[in-house]
Design an enzyme around this catalytic site. Structure first.
Site, PDB file in Angstrom:
ATOM      1  N   GLU A 156       0.819  -1.210   0.000  1.00 54.20           N
ATOM      2  CA  GLU A 156       0.000   0.000   0.000  1.00 54.20           C
ATOM      3  C   GLU A 156       0.858   1.268   0.000  1.00 54.20           C
ATOM      4  OE1 GLU A 156      -3.312  -2.338   2.745  1.00 54.20           O
ATOM      5  OE2 GLU A 156      -2.088  -0.761   3.628  1.00 54.20           O
ATOM      6  N   GLY A 187       2.068   5.037  -0.752  1.00 57.29           N
ATOM      7  CA  GLY A 187       1.427   6.327  -0.992  1.00 57.29           C
ATOM      8  C   GLY A 187       2.474   7.384  -1.265  1.00 57.29           C
ATOM      9  N   ARG A 188       3.213   7.727  -0.207  1.00 57.92           N
ATOM     10  CA  ARG A 188       4.247   8.756  -0.304  1.00 57.92           C
ATOM     11  C   ARG A 188       5.222   8.492  -1.461  1.00 57.92           C
ATOM     12  NH1 ARG A 188       6.134  11.690   4.091  1.00 57.92           N
ATOM     13  NH2 ARG A 188       5.188  10.133   5.467  1.00 57.92           N
ATOM     14  N   ARG A 204       3.296  19.912   6.543  1.00 56.83           N
ATOM     15  CA  ARG A 204       4.347  19.000   7.011  1.00 56.83           C
ATOM     16  C   ARG A 204       5.485  19.689   7.771  1.00 56.83           C
ATOM     17  NH1 ARG A 204       7.473  16.017   4.603  1.00 56.83           N
ATOM     18  NH2 ARG A 204       7.306  14.220   5.996  1.00 56.83           N
ATOM     19  N   CYS A 218      -0.990  33.374  11.038  1.00 59.78           N
ATOM     20  CA  CYS A 218      -0.659  33.973  12.341  1.00 59.78           C
ATOM     21  C   CYS A 218      -0.204  32.916  13.348  1.00 59.78           C
ATOM     22  CB  CYS A 218      -1.848  34.758  12.886  1.00 59.78           C
ATOM     23  SG  CYS A 218      -3.345  33.783  13.055  1.00 59.78           S
TER      24      CYS A 218
END
Length: 405
Positions: free
Chosen positions: A259, A261-262, A298, A329
């Site tokens: 699986e 993803g990244r 991230r 902010c």
């Protein structure tokens, strides 16, 4: 060389830009690594669930690893077949379970005994047999950021070996459950192969015991987590990854599911932003850009470091350390500390690199900032794959409430 100037004439910053050729190649690298062995590559939608990216992967016969009914529906809408979809996650609601069963996806990865019994009850009410897998927590240190470590006993994910055995035996006896797979996933952004091999060996041993007990397993789901090089780290070679898993499965005739993803999308993406101002405060240089932590979380959440490249020609300008920051902010609204960049002027464009994973998928409207435009580069052409939100989109779902005021 890609002509950014033409792009800037048409599209205002900030925006995400994805190279679809890189995504395609990254996926095909996984298929090549497992070539000759029964396998299914289920792309993890959590990394980036843009429909156009999913459609690209669907055409390559990708499956989908989903953690919500929303992700399942996205996968289906993009053309991924139900029999290639697995449903994971520790907190599936009864509604989500029912919908997944009605859609006849491949199986549900179960993470607790209570969840197993909930699935059984819902399957009984539907008059069907639910295909399930049980996620085993192998208690192995994945050697990654603690926020994305998932294979230790103190993590919320999966169950221990003893409880897993009890759950499998329960499922075997049930008229409404069909145990078809074992599953583990020890973490994300993994750069060390050894923990993956260790987990594979440990869970393979459990799988052999389950088969000996008469449980008809068909799949061996190793999760995902292969990392990418953000700071020139050495990454896991996919051939070594596949061979390590295959060696662990000797004697088992099971279809391997992984699986990723990244590692499929991260390197394809750039966040293109422009300089608003430069300022110096107490001898500290700040470069303030028009993208914020709401657009790309991230660095703020994980203290992740992403390289920054200056797009605007800057030859001859003095280079010095600076913090690249956004307009939100929060002091944590910082993309990179002590970046060595040339002197920059308002309107200069920069690219934050390798943001294809956990960029747009984690974005928010914090500070009432609309979500960004997303573009794809494919066959040397640019196309819009997500429109920029309008200001009116920020409050569109709230306007009904004003009628009673």
């Amino acid at each position: 060389m890609f002509n950014y100037e033409e792009l800037f004439q048409t599209h205002k910053t900030p925006f995400y830009l994805y190279d679809f050729d890189k995504i395609k190649q990254a996926f095909l690298n996984y298929k090549e690594a497992f070539k000759g062995r029964k396998s299914l590559i289920c792309y993890a939608l959590k990394a980036n669930s843009n429909l156009s990216i999913l459609s690209l992967l669907a055409h390559l016969e990708s499956g989908a690893d989903c953690v919500s009914i929303g992700e399942i529906q996205r996968a289906l809408k993009a053309g991924i077949k139900p029999y290639r979809i697995v449903f994971s996650g520790v907190g599936k609601s009864a509604f989500e379970i029912e919908q997944a069963l009605k859609l006849n996806i491949l199986f549900l990865n179960v993470e607790s005994f209570m969840e197993l019994k909930t699935i059984e009850t819902i399957a009984q009410s539907l008059g069907i047999k639910a295909r399930i897998s049980i996620r085993i927590n192998p208690n192995i240190d994945a050697k990654t950021h603690p926020y994305i470590s998932t294979g230790l006993k103190e993590n919320k994910f999966g169950v221990g070996e003893k409880e897993a055995l009890e759950m499998f035996l329960w499922a075997k006896k049930s008229a409404f459950l069909e145990p078809v797979s074992v599953h583990f996933h020890i973490g994300s952004q993994l750069l060390d192969l050894e923990p993956i091999i260790e987990a594979s060996q440990k869970v393979a041993k459990i799988a052999k015991s389950l088969i000996a007990l008469g449980i008809d397993l068909r799949f061996f789901d190793v999760g995902g987590g292969i990392g990418v090089s953000y700071e020139n780290e050495e990454t896991i070679k996919l051939y070594d990854y596949a061979q390590g898993i295959l060696n662990a499965l000797q004697g088992l005739d099971l279809t391997i599911i992984c699986e990723p993803g990244r590692s499929i999308v991260a390197e394809s993406g750039e966040l293109i932003t422009q300089v608003l101002y430069e300022k110096k405060a107490q001898n500290k240089r700040f470069v303030i850009v028009d993208a914020g932590m709401n657009d790309f979380l991230r660095p703020s959440l994980y203290h992740a470091k992403h390289a920054i490249r200056v797009i605007t020609p800057s030859k001859g300008r003095e280079i010095s350390p600076c913090d690249v920051v956004g307009p939100v902010c929060e002091s944590s609204d910082t993309f990179l500390k002590d970046a060595h960049l040339p002197e920059l002027e308002p309107g200069d464009k920069i690219a934050i690199e390798k943001v294809g994973a956990y960029g747009s998928s984690m974005a928010s409207q914090y500070n009432s900032r609309p979500k960004l435009l997303e573009l794809a580069l494919e066959d040397h052409k640019i196309r819009v794959i997500r429109k920029r939100e309008a200001l009116e989109d920020l409050w569109r779902l709230e306007e009904e409430g004003l009628k009673g005021v």
